[in-house]
Design an enzyme around this catalytic site. Structure first.
Site, mmCIF file in Angstrom:
data_model
loop_
_atom_site.group_PDB
_atom_site.id
_atom_site.type_symbol
_atom_site.label_atom_id
_atom_site.label_comp_id
_atom_site.label_asym_id
_atom_site.label_seq_id
_atom_site.Cartn_x
_atom_site.Cartn_y
_atom_site.Cartn_z
ATOM 1 N N LYS A 9 0.752 -1.156 -0.137
ATOM 2 C CA LYS A 9 -0.021 0.162 0.190
ATOM 3 C C LYS A 9 0.716 1.446 0.177
ATOM 4 C CE LYS A 9 -3.316 -2.569 -0.574
ATOM 5 N NZ LYS A 9 -4.162 -2.930 -0.032
HETATM 6 C C1 LIG Z 1 -6.005 -3.952 1.023
HETATM 7 C C2 LIG Z 1 -6.626 -4.077 1.037
HETATM 8 C C3 LIG Z 1 -8.094 -4.208 1.573
HETATM 9 C C4 LIG Z 1 -6.869 -5.803 3.008
HETATM 10 O O1 LIG Z 1 -6.187 -4.313 3.264
HETATM 11 P P1 LIG Z 1 -5.384 -5.475 5.006
HETATM 12 O O2 LIG Z 1 -4.193 -4.460 5.537
HETATM 13 O O3 LIG Z 1 -4.431 -6.078 4.210
HETATM 14 O O4 LIG Z 1 -5.886 -5.749 5.328
HETATM 15 C C5 LIG Z 1 -8.982 -3.850 1.606
HETATM 16 N N1 LIG Z 1 -9.753 -3.591 0.921
HETATM 17 C C6 LIG Z 1 -9.369 -3.186 -0.728
HETATM 18 C C7 LIG Z 1 -9.237 -2.843 -2.187
HETATM 19 C C8 LIG Z 1 -8.281 -3.678 -0.280
HETATM 20 O O5 LIG Z 1 -6.635 -2.921 -1.543
#
Ligand SMILES: *Cc1c(COP(=O)(O)O)cnc(C)c1O
Length: 395
Positions: free
Chosen positions: A197
């Site tokens: 992210k």
């Molecule tokens: C990465 C992601 C999540 C989940 O995030 P985590 O921190 O890994 O639980 C949820 N929604 C979207 C659209 C994502 O890209």
């Protein structure tokens, strides 16, 4: 006597990964400081990360709650809003399963709707059409880092008495109408700090909300339903052994080791976004004229986080999406697909008897889309290399 040395084959270009975190010396020093401090789980750094995060969003009314994933944050937000069996939550089919699975954790039902192909985000008109007497909430996703149509969604929620929890996993930072996602006035907004992210804590997330009661419930439920967290317990003036369990809560707290990373990553979030925007511009320029739909831009004056750069092949393209990905891989370029829509996944398809015909926009996008590498550590030469490979394949 001399032996003829054969010329070695040209060394292949290094593999260009699809995503890479940018962890600097400041992050490393902050983590080491935590390791030396004697307090490695949720404590002073997690608390500072929450304070810094709320301050960074620049909205004094916001409560920020650090959690160990965005999935946990979405679960906690919907739990605190009272979702349960018999309730329906509307979200987009064009997302990662985490967005929807948390609704099932609570025994509520997921109602998937299609995207607006102009934005790749949930289509507000289809949200409104999907509302039933059981509908309780909407979970929009700011796909790729472009804010969903929040004015329209907030208006629908207000008229129908629905809650909104934003899945802002991609949206750090992104704006809508000039205001940062997180401050737009929904019930809660959830960010992700997963490894790929825009900022990362390895694993982690943050819930922000203007609602003090919601924040209080999330705080209790993120740590076993204990009415005071461990840091409070060990620093408060009352005897430290005493605590009360007020609900069967979860284990969703963020460690100080992770928060240490987050404290330093957050300082770089705007710089990261600027570099991502430069890369996106490089792709826009380098891919012009190919049989592709380039990703939608933010409205004038708004910020796109450029978490993803997603191209969609036009019917005129000389090869399929799968063949293109194979070809890029052969050129040692990593790419991905965001997403295999939920309506194609066995669990969601079977549970709700879904078919591709119900989601023509998401389906068409999925069949032609490729996510290209985009992250601050990519060089201009890397961007040019990806563009060259695409021009060779599609030109
Ligand atoms: C990465 C992601 C999540 C989940 O995030 P985590 O921190 O890994 O639980 C949820 N929604 C979207 C659209 C994502 O890209």
């Amino acid at each position: 006597m001399t032996v003829a040395v054969p010329t070695p084959p040209p060394s292949p270009l290094p593999f260009l990964p699809f995503a890479l975190p940018d962890i600097g010396e400041e992050e490393i020093a902050e983590v080491v400081d935590t390791l030396r401090s004697g307090w490695v789980t949720t404590g002073p750094k997690a608390r500072r990360f929450e304070e810094d995060f709320a301050a960074w969003l620049g909205d004094p009314g916001l409560h920020a709650l650090a959690v160990n994933s965005a999935t946990a944050g979405l679960h906690l937000a919907l739990e605190a809003l009272g979702m349960g069996p018999g309730d329906e939550v509307i979200t987009t089919t064009h997302t990662f399963t985490a967005t929807a699975e948390v609704v099932r954790y609570l025994g509520a039902d997921v109602v998937l709707v299609d995207i607006d192909p102009a934005t790749m985000c949930i289509d507000p008109a289809l949200v409104e059409a999907a509302i039933t007497p059981r509908t309780k909430a909407i979970v929009p996703v700011h796909y790729g880092g472009l804010a969903a149509d929040m004015p329209a969604l907030l208006n629908i929620a207000k008229r129908h008495g629905l809650k909104i929890v934003e899945d802002a996993a991609h949206a750090l930072p992104a704006t809508s109408g000039g205001r940062l996602v997180g401050t737009l006035g929904s019930d809660a907004t959830v960010f992700s700090f997963y490894a790929n992210k825009n900022i990362t804590t390895g694993e982690g997330g943050m819930v922000v909300t203007h609602d003090a009661a919601l924040a209080a419930r999330i705080k209790v439920m993120r740590l076993h339903g204990i009415s005071r967290d461990a840091f409070d317990r060990f620093t408060a003036k009352v005897p430290s052994w005493y605590y009360e369990i007020v609900a069967p809560g979860f284990k969703y707290n963020l460690t100080d080791i992770a928060a240490a990373l987050g404290l330093q990553q957050l300082k770089r979030a705007h710089t990261f976004q600027q570099r991502r925007a430069q890369i996106a511009k490089g792709y826009d320029d380098g891919l012009r004229g190919l049989p592709l739909t380039l990703p939608p831009q933010a409205r004038a004056g708004d910020v796109h986080s450029w978490h993803l750069y997603v191209i969609r092949l036009l019917p005129a393209a000389p090869l399929t999406r799968d063949a293109l990905i194979e070809r890029l891989f052969a050129e040692r370029i990593g790419c991905s697909v965001h997403y295999i829509p939920l309506h194609l996944q066995p669990y969601w398809r079977d549970r709700y008897r879904l078919s591709a015909a119900q989601f023509p926009q998401s389906q068409r996008a999925f069949e032609g889309l490729v996510s290209l590498p985009i992250y601050p550590r990519m060089s201009d030469a890397d961007v040019a290399r990806v563009c060259r490979a695409l021009r060779d394949a599609l030109g």
